[in-house]
Design an enzyme around this catalytic site. Structure first.
Site, PDB file in Angstrom:
ATOM      1  N   ASP A 121      47.780   9.753  -3.462  1.00  8.44           N
ATOM      2  CA  ASP A 121      47.874   9.389  -2.050  1.00  8.44           C
ATOM      3  C   ASP A 121      49.057   9.871  -1.268  1.00  8.44           C
ATOM      4  OD1 ASP A 121      47.030   8.618   0.638  1.00  8.44           O
ATOM      5  OD2 ASP A 121      45.907   7.150  -0.115  1.00  8.44           O
ATOM      6  N   HIS A 163      34.448  11.180   4.807  1.00  7.12           N
ATOM      7  CA  HIS A 163      33.794  10.871   6.359  1.00  7.12           C
ATOM      8  C   HIS A 163      35.044  10.803   7.254  1.00  7.12           C
ATOM      9  CE1 HIS A 163      34.319   6.104   6.137  1.00  7.12           C
ATOM     10  NE2 HIS A 163      35.522   6.810   6.373  1.00  7.12           N
TER      11      HIS A 163
END
Length: 341
Positions: free
Chosen positions: A199, A246
């Protein structure tokens, strides 16, 4: 006999806003944590919080009507099983972090939904000044986003562990795994497993204390980087994407999938956990509403299984199955296998 239409369902929809705010305010006040294993009358609750009995009674009554509290014959309120398990801070699957995040970020932004529809652009942040919502300078992002993501993902991770046979898996790469929910849950279920979280660097630093507190610093590695510009760590049996795709438009979502495919060895698996929209675009309601709120924060939407299947096939991955994760905030998991390089 014909039953006439009545507008009550529309009334319920309009009061959905008030229902959410009752939950959010009760969470902010720590009502459910306060009532864990005990009960309180309106008078006691009002005195504890320094408010009048009238507003105290109205909030407790609303929470009772919503199925979050129970009221006994003596007028004392206590948690329902649902609240006791998911709304008491410190519980393994505490969901209050997501409630707070939605209240702090998306609830105010919903007033700009019409603007987002007309402009086809996020309204919770300024695209003219930053590249995405994921910036360390955003205080709501730093203070609430990753705890909210942990709350949204922890129960999903437990369901994934139950539904999939991961006994032979030795290593997982959790792409965009900030918050550490999947890493912690999977390592607890699989004693031999190692997880690498990839990340943004500031997200890794925010996640590190949670990994350390879970006693997993020797089994969970945190690698800082940007999945649009940096290659993903290789050599893992599984690459996991949970509630990542998404957030991005179709082109960027496919860029992320390209990076994941490159990092996987032949025979390795890619798992996508999302709230998939049905193939016919008629629902389900939760996925459709989550997709709508993407207008507020991102350039993305919830995609369908056939869309993912086509994109994966172009990158040498074959969809094997889609597993329903009953009761999880992220409802399903798509499992694909890398069949060619």
């Amino acid at each position: 006999m014909n039953v006439p239409n009545v507008p009550l369902p529309l009334l319920d929809l309009t009061f959905g806003v008030a229902a959410f705010k009752a939950l959010a305010v009760a969470t902010e006040l720590g009502v459910f944590t306060e009532l864990s294993g005990t009960s309180a009358t309106v008078a006691v609750f009002a005195e504890r919080h320094g408010i009048e009995e009238r507003p105290a009674e109205l909030l407790l009554t609303a929470c009772t009507a919503l199925g979050l509290l129970l009221r006994d014959d003596a007028g004392a309120y206590r948690n329902t099983d649902l609240s006791e398990e998911f709304l008491v801070r410190g519980r393994p699957y505490y969901f209050g972090g997501w409630v707070t995040l939605f209240d702090q970020r998306d609830y105010p932004a919903l007033s700009g939904l019409a603007e987002a529809l007309r402009g086809n652009r996020p309204v919770s942040w300024d695209p003219q000044r930053q590249e995405s919502m994921f910036v360390p300078a955003d205080p709501v992002m730093v203070e609430h986003f990753w705890e909210g993501m942990h709350a949204l993902s922890a129960f999903t991770a437990s369901r994934l562990s139950e539904r999939l046979d991961l006994g032979e898996v030795r290593s997982v790469l959790d792409v965009g795994g900030g918050g550490g929910a999947f890493a912690v849950e999977l390592c607890r279920c699989l004693p031999e497993l190692r997880v690498t979280i990839f990340d943004l660097p500031f997200v890794c630093e925010l996640t590190r204390p949670r990994i350390t507190a879970a006693g997993l610093a020797d089994r969970v590695d945190l690698v800082g980087g940007d999945f649009f510009t940096d290659p993903l760590p290789e050599g893992h049996d599984i690459v996991l994407l949970s509630n990542i795709l998404h957030d991005w438009g179709e082109a960027d979502a496919q860029r992320i999938l390209t990076g994941c495919a490159k990092a996987l060895p032949r025979g390795g698996a890619l798992i996508i956990c999302e709230s998939f929209v049905d193939d016919d675009k008629r629902g389900p309601l939760s996925a459709a509403l989550i997709s709508l709120t993407m207008l507020l924060d991102t350039w993305g939407r919830n995609y369908t299984v056939p869309e993912y299947t086509a994109w994966l096939a172009e990158r040498g991955l074959e969809t094997e199955r889609v597993v329903c994760l009953e009761g999880a905030p992220t409802a399903r998991a798509l499992i694909a296998r890398k069949t060619r390089t």
